[in-house]
Structures are given as structure tokens and as C-alpha cells.
Design an enzyme around this catalytic site. Structure first.
Site, PDB file in Angstrom:
ATOM      1  CE  LYS A   7      -3.961  -2.151   2.269  1.00 54.29           C
ATOM      2  NZ  LYS A   7      -4.856  -2.169   3.447  1.00 54.29           N
ATOM      3  NE  ARG A   8       5.775   0.672   3.616  1.00 53.59           N
ATOM      4  CZ  ARG A   8       5.548  -0.510   4.180  1.00 53.59           C
ATOM      5  NH1 ARG A   8       4.538  -0.663   4.997  1.00 53.59           N
ATOM      6  NH2 ARG A   8       6.323  -1.544   3.899  1.00 53.59           N
TER       7      ARG A   8
END
Length: 485
Positions: free
Chosen positions: A255-256
Site C-alpha cells: 500500500k505504501r
């Protein structure tokens, strides 16, 4: 084989990750390529991870990408409910777990946390928990007494400790594991809910799923799934495990990364059609190495036997290229509808925005690229007069000053500020003085834009900004050159 039936079974835990979208896409393509059914099932038994509104995200994403399900919570095909919590309320999972207990393929486990801690062991430097089958030795009477007393329990799969288990995956081939590695996984948790692994097997069978598509992180669990199918006497489905998706550094896409979900990509200006096309190629290659496919063309071409075992790299550069190709091919009105908000973020003056949109249509890869291409329409940025020097055009700041001073009165006299009329005046000056077009047009374009690269030529820019603004910018450029040379 019976009619092909695949399913997409997401958990409502937030935005749809690219890996989940690929699973949905491959499951859809496998079914539709064979004229089969694509089923949507919501797996919401993990209440701790449930995110409010996530089910709506699933529906919206599938609708937007064209992955329309044939059966699901909103389309009953006769094997519902299609939401696991609703199936749980009907007692489906506990009933099937008890069938396994009756067959000796599962058993009640009453061990508390303290005892389970004692089952942990270190293997290859990693602490793992392998249950020691302690409760398997309980007599029927002991089990019934504990159940009657309300002692908390789970139901575990009874896997053998000796021998091997082999399963076949369509991508990875036959895989054999030692049964000693198979923990007696929990089927029913202490809260009465099924585990993901158990609910999957029961639901896939009851819904007639013929092909199970999932990420290769589930490869290690597949022997346990197979043993459940065999314990029930059910036909094992075709397994299709998709390769890992990594970033450019070959690390798992997280997700980063900023582009790990479908909604992330849409917000960054990518077209849905391009996203679907790109995701299809993350682990699958057509026989002719073609790269641009509509969803209909993917249905026709997709053959899961051409999927790769190797990790697929999420190459943002390639995605941007592909998106640019889709933008180029767009109908102009559809393009303008999407581009207009990006243009209006930059342009506040009363210009013909459609003309500006036409200039950038073939020059952008994603819609946010528009801003840097058109910001000069709003205001000329600060620039160095060295920009007037162009080796190929044989211009210098000094020659540019002479040109601008010479053409200014010609442009002041001009009433028609259309592209053709302005070009006629400037090309007339070029012809009269025996010059090259670039010798004149380069300094004029630099003066009215203040940029090295623009999406259109000098005369097209001047048509958009109009006579007054064009002349003001040329006069300002003359003053700048006079001051700085």
C-alpha cells in the site's frame, strides 16, 4: 468437464488491491473464454478486518472494469447466499465440520492459549506452531462432557503426520509436501465462525466452482484444501495460482507504493481500460506478444496455460505508456470530459479550453501531466534568455530580439488572430527576408510561452491567448532581452 464456473471472493477490507483485481480479472477471463459463469462471493467472516463501505467499493470496481458477475449477492443463481456471514447464520459451515468429525477427519480441540504456546517450536530459525493433536486422544465421553460444560473449543482438521500429499496446479505443476508439515489447521474458530480456508472449500464445492484462481501465497495451503476435498469425497477443482506482483525493486507491491489499488490508479489519472489491460499482462503473455487489448479481446485471447511462474513486475513506466496509447485513441469528446477538470485547475482565463485540450491529447500519458504542459497559458513563467539560443534554428538572444522587434508592428496591425492568419504574417516575413521558419517562430514561441517545450506552435498558442495577450507577452520579451543581453 461440466460448465466452467469461477469465482471472485474478496474480503471487504478496503480498496481493491491490484493483486485482487488481477485475480478477479483472470477468474472472469477463464470463465468467459469458455462461455462459463463468473460468481461474486463476499468473504466477510473475519469481522475484525471488516471495513464499512468496502462492499460498495467491490461492486463499484467490478462495474467500472466491466467484470460483470453472473451470480452474486445481488444476482441469485440458486446456490446462495453469496455472503459468507449469511451462510454462517444458516449453520452451513458447522454442519460440514461436524460431518468431518463423524468421519474422523476433524476433531474438537479445547486447548487454551497457555497450552497452545507450548506447541510452538523453532524450525529453520523461525518460530512456528504445530499442534500436537492432544485433543484427538479425548474419548467421546470426554468431548461430550466438555461441550456440555460450555468449554470453549475450535474444530481442527485431522491431517496425517506421515507420508506425503500431492496436488496439481495448472501453472506450477505437481507439488508434493511432507504431511509432517501440515498442521491440523482450525476449521471452526472459537467464536463459531469458519476460517477462511475451510469456508473457501465448502463454498467452492457447494457453488460448483470448477476453477479456483488465487495468488501463489496460497500454494502452501493447497495440500490442506485437497485433503478436505478428499475427506468429503468431493471432486477437486482446477487450481490456477497467479504469480506474485512486485514493484520495480522486486519487493512485494504494498500500500505504501502509492499505486497498489485500483482506486489509487484512477485518482492518479489512469484510464480504467488501460488499468485492466495492464493488469492482464501481470503474469500472462499472449502468444503473439501483443500488448493492447480491449476486455472483449482479452476474453478471446486469454489462455491461463500461458501464465508465468515468475513474479510480475508492476512497471509504472509501462503502465504510463499504455495509458498514453489509450488516451491517444480516445474519442475527443470523451477525452475532453475527463481532461477539462485538470485544465480548469490551471486555467482561469477565458480561453477556448477545447483547443487547449486538443493540443495535449497526444502528448500526455496520464491526465495530471496536463498541468505542466499548459501552465504558461495562464502566465508566462520566469525563464532565462539563453532559451532563445537554438543551435538548429541558428538563433541567439541577439537575433531573437531583432526578430521580435521586427514582427511586433506586423502583429499589431493584424486584426484576424486565427492560427492561419498569424502564420501567414510570420511566414511572409520569413520569405521576404530569406530566412528559415524556425529562425522566426522559435523566438516568437519562446516569447509567448516562456517554455522550452510546448504542446503547440507559436501561432496556435497566440490564437488561444488572443491579440492583446500575445502582444503584451512579446513586448515583455523584448524588454527582458534588452535588459539582460
Amino acid at each position: 468437464m461440466s460448465k466452467v464456473r469461477t469465482r471472485f471472493a474478496p474480503s471487504p477490507t478496503g480498496r481493491m488491491h491490484v493483486g485482487n483485481l488481477r485475480t478477479a480479472l483472470y477468474a472472469y477471463l477463464i470463465a468467459k473464454h469458455e462461455g462459463g459463469d463468473f460468481i461474486l462471493r463476499i468473504e466477510d467472516t473475519d469481522q475484525e478486518r471488516y471495513v464499512e463501505g468496502a462492499v460498495d467499493i467491490i461492486y463499484r470496481t467490478l462495474q467500472a472494469t466491466g467484470l460483470i458477475h453472473d451470480e452474486g449477492p445481488d444476482k441469485d443463481g440458486g446456490v446462495g447466499p453469496y455472503v459468507q456471514s449469511e451462510r454462517q447464520e444458516k449453520g452451513i459451515y458447522l454442519a460440514y465440520a461436524k460431518k468431518l468429525i463423524d468421519k474422523g477427519e476433524a476433531y474438537y480441540c479445547f486447548c487454551d492459549k497457555e497450552r497452545l504456546e507450548s506447541c510452538k517450536q523453532v524450525v529453520a530459525g523461525k518460530e512456528i506452531s504445530i499442534y500436537d493433536k492432544h485433543c484427538l486422544s479425548l474419548s467421546k465421553e470426554e468431548v461430550e462432557a466438555k461441550l456440555a460444560a460450555g468449554v470453549p473449543y475450535v474444530i481442527r482438521q485431522n491431517n496425517p503426520r506421515t507420508g506425503t500429499t500431492t496436488f496439481c496446479d495448472e501453472i506450477y505443476g505437481d507439488i508434493t509436501v511432507d504431511n509432517a508439515e501440515l498442521d491440523d489447521m482450525i476449521l471452526i474458530k472459537s467464536d463459531g465462525y469458519p476460517t477462511y480456508n475451510f469456508a473457501n472449500v465448502v463454498d467452492d464445492h457447494l457453488m460448483g466452482i470448477t476453477h479456483v484462481v488465487r495468488g501463489n501465497e496460497y500454494l502452501s495451503s493447497s495440500p490442506k484444501y485437497n485433503r478436505l476435498y478428499e475427506a468429503f469425497g468431493w471432486e477437486v477443482p482446477v487450481y490456477v495460482h497467479c504469480p506474485l506482483i512486485t514493484n520495480e525493486e522486486h519487493q512485494k507491491l504494498s500500500k505504501r507504493s502509492g499505486h497498489s489499488s485500483y482506486e489509487d490508479l484512477v485518482e492518479q489519472g489512469f484510464l480504467t481500460e488501460a488499468i485492466v489491460n495492464f493488469v492482464a499482462l501481470l503474469g500472462w503473455s499472449p502468444v503473439d506478444n501483443r500488448e493492447i487489448f480491449s476486455l472483449e479481446e482479452l476474453v478471446e485471447a486469454f489462455d491461463y496455460h500461458h501464465m508465468s511462474k515468475s513474479p510480475a513486475v508492476f512497471d509504472v513506466v509501462k503502465l504510463k505508456w499504455m495509458n498514453g496509447e489509450y488516451i491517444k485513441a480516445m474519442d475527443f469528446d470523451a477525452f475532453y470530459e475527463m481532461a477539462e477538470p485538470y485544465i480548469r485547475q490551471v486555467i482561469t482565463k477565458d480561453y477556448d479550453l477545447k483547443k487547449i485540450a486538443a493540443m495535449v491529447k497526444t502528448r500526455i500519458e496520464i491526465f495530471p501531466d496536463i498541468a505542466d504542459l499548459i501552465d504558461f497559458f495562464e502566465e508566462v513563467p520566469e525563464y532565462d534568455i539563453s532559451m532563445y539560443a537554438h543551435k538548429k534554428m541558428k538563433t541567439t538572444p541577439e537575433s531573437s530580439l531583432e526578430v521580435l522587434q521586427a514582427v511586433l508592428p506586423l502583429l499589431e496591425e493584424l486584426d484576424d488572430y486565427s492560427n492561419d492568419a498569424i502564420y501567414a504574417v510570420l511566414s511572409g516575413y520569413v520569405s521576404d527576408h530569406g530566412l528559415k521558419n524556425g529562425y522566426v517562430l522559435w523566438p516568437v514561441r519562446t516569447a509567448v510561452s516562456g517554455k522550452q517545450m510546448t504542446p503547440a506552435g507559436a501561432t496556435e498558442i497566440m490564437e488561444v491567448i488572443g491579440k492583446e495577450e500575445s502582444l503584451n507577452r512579446i513586448r515583455a520579451a523584448i524588454a527582458k532581452l534588452q535588459e539582460e543581453i
